[in-house]
Enzyme design. Structure first.
Site, PDB file in Angstrom:
ATOM      1  N   SER A 176     -16.097  10.289  11.071  1.00 47.22           N
ATOM      2  CA  SER A 176     -16.447   9.354   9.618  1.00 47.22           C
ATOM      3  C   SER A 176     -17.753   8.529  10.333  1.00 47.22           C
ATOM      4  O   SER A 176     -18.694   7.986   9.162  1.00 47.22           O
ATOM      5  CB  SER A 176     -15.600   8.442   9.165  1.00 47.22           C
ATOM      6  OG  SER A 176     -14.854   6.879  10.415  1.00 47.22           O
ATOM      7  N   HIS A 204     -13.691  13.678   5.561  1.00 50.72           N
ATOM      8  CA  HIS A 204     -15.380  13.747   5.179  1.00 50.72           C
ATOM      9  C   HIS A 204     -15.548  15.542   5.712  1.00 50.72           C
ATOM     10  O   HIS A 204     -15.970  15.513   5.310  1.00 50.72           O
ATOM     11  CB  HIS A 204     -15.928  12.842   5.593  1.00 50.72           C
ATOM     12  CG  HIS A 204     -15.884  11.735   6.015  1.00 50.72           C
ATOM     13  ND1 HIS A 204     -16.490  11.373   4.804  1.00 50.72           N
ATOM     14  CD2 HIS A 204     -14.702  10.984   7.081  1.00 50.72           C
ATOM     15  CE1 HIS A 204     -16.697   9.982   5.290  1.00 50.72           C
ATOM     16  NE2 HIS A 204     -16.112   9.402   6.245  1.00 50.72           N
ATOM     17  N   LYS A 235     -13.494  11.016  -1.597  1.00 48.02           N
ATOM     18  CA  LYS A 235     -14.652  11.344  -1.461  1.00 48.02           C
ATOM     19  C   LYS A 235     -15.269  13.094  -1.825  1.00 48.02           C
ATOM     20  O   LYS A 235     -15.813  12.304  -2.940  1.00 48.02           O
ATOM     21  CB  LYS A 235     -14.826  11.409   0.498  1.00 48.02           C
ATOM     22  CG  LYS A 235     -14.272  10.070   1.142  1.00 48.02           C
ATOM     23  CD  LYS A 235     -14.470  10.297   2.383  1.00 48.02           C
ATOM     24  CE  LYS A 235     -14.037   8.493   3.165  1.00 48.02           C
ATOM     25  NZ  LYS A 235     -13.024   8.386   3.565  1.00 48.02           N
TER      26      LYS A 235
END
Ligand SMILES: *Cc1c(COP(=O)(O)O)cnc(C)c1O
Length: 394
Positions: A176, A204, A235
């Site tokens: 990350s 991610h 996200k």
């Protein structure tokens, strides 16, 4: 001074005090920050789905049909059709038997790791894993062994030392704060050889890496092979909440044993509806993922042309390491004055001495905006002496 005030003062003195900034309006390539328009380069809404009209409408429709909240945990009376439908879609997308929703990625990691690793077992964790994995290890009643970042040999020596005890290897898929990718094929091979399970955090990676944004596990051709794959809906999927993909048996176990699942209210229907719609958009428009990858490459190249290196990053997370916290935050503020918002990242989010300005790219940025951002940040770095003026070749 009270203890709290003293600790706050100490944080200020060390350049580690954090404060909240106010964003006015939805996420997008440009936002109003404390009243001024800036280029946003630190959102994880990688594909622009948080503000997509289809996703917003799905949230509104789910609110009208199912209500604002789920009213109870899944095991009491909070399990609704939208939860099941999203779980089936996620399992299908990721190539797993089953998926299980959690309230957030933080809750998914803490609950899953603590459930899967009990007394007498060992969790092997990469030194740069996300804080929610670290906290999961702390909650687990297993021993934790930290291996050097992406260092498969070090992991192997630690596995040998564990002498056949049940083991769980945990790693970020995309790291990350560094934007590099874990060596999943090697990790899985090691896990198999030592009878350990492998868990990969794709917070991610989902929506950003791999075929159609299916993540690092799919990119390595290991869907269904890696034992546990976790990801967030907050996200690239533009909503909130998270999921764990695994075998039907493992998911059944988590339903019974993951305390952050059992003892927490089910995700609210509008959020679940939004995530389902976002997944649909991702599947229908995989070109968004290509656009994100192209943009990330463009930013890395533009930074390199200015003399700024993004280290080992190969993804949409593009950090430039500065070192100490204070110059990092000075650079962040200078860049903001120039209309570029990339967040300065300090300990404890990253190891001491590796503070950095961390850019995250979106599919919705224009390449010209990314070039401008690189230029403005380089100018800001030169203005405070972090980067020398370019030498002009004779
Ligand atoms: C953001 C993040 C999480 C936490 O997910 P949330 O849904 O935001 O709680 C977990 N792991 C990694 C690697 C992350 O970057």
């Amino acid at each position: 001074m009270t203890e709290v005030a003293a600790q706050l003062e100490e944080l200020r003195e060390r350049g580690l005090h954090r404060r909240l900034r106010l964003i006015e309006g939805p996420q997008g390539p440009r936002v109003l920050l404390d009243g001024r328009e800036v280029l946003l380069l630190c959102s994880n809404d990688y594909l622009g789905l948080a503000a997509d009209p289809r996703v917003r409408e799905a949230a509104a429709e789910a609110a009208l049909r199912w209500g604002a909240g789920a009213g109870a945990s899944r095991l009491i009376s909070g399990n609704m059709a939208p939860h099941r439908e999203l779980e089936e879609a996620l399992a299908d997308f990721k190539g797993y038997e089953r998926a299980l929703l959690f309230g957030s990625g933080y809750l998914a990691n803490t609950g899953t790791i603590a459930a899967l690793a009990g007394p007498g077992e060992v969790v092997f964790s990469d030194s740069l894993n996300h804080a929610s994995i670290i906290d999961g290890c702390r909650l687990a009643r297993a021993e934790t062994a930290i291996y050097r970042h992406n260092d498969v040999r070090h992991l192997e020596s630690l596995l040998r030392g564990a002498a056949g005890r049940p083991a769980l290897i945990v790693t970020d898929g995309v790291f990350s704060m560094d934007g590099d990718v874990a060596p999943l094929a090697e990790l899985l091979e090691l896990a198999r050889r030592h009878g350990a399970r492998l868990m990969v955090d794709e917070a991610h990676a989902t929506g950003a890496v791999g075929p159609g944004g299916r993540g690092t596990v799919a990119a390595a051709g290991l869907s269904g092979e890696v034992d546990v794959v976790m990801g967030t809906l907050g996200k690239a999927l533009g909503a909130y909440g998270a999921y764990v993909c695994a075998s039907a048996e493992t998911v059944d176990y988590l339903v019974n044993r993951a305390r952050s699942f059992v003892f927490s209210t089910a995700p609210p229907p509008p959020v679940v509806g939004a995530a389902r719609a976002a997944l649909g958009v991702l599947e229908a428009e995989p070109e968004r993922v290509d656009r994100l990858m192209t943009n990330a490459q463009a930013l890395r190249e533009a930074l390199a042309a200015e003399g700024l290196s993004a280290g080992a990053s190969t993804t949409q997370i593009v950090p430039i390491e500065i070192g100490d916290a204070e110059p990092t935050m000075a650079l962040c503020e200078r860049a903001l004055e120039r209309g570029v918002f990339a967040q300065g990242i300090r300990p404890p989010t990253v190891p001491e001495g590796s503070s950095r300005l961390r850019f995250t790219v979106m599919a919705t940025h224009e390449p010209a905006e990314l070039r401008r951002a690189a230029h403005e940040v380089a100018e800001a770095a030169r203005a405070i002496g972090l980067l020398k003026a370019p030498t002009i070749a004779a």
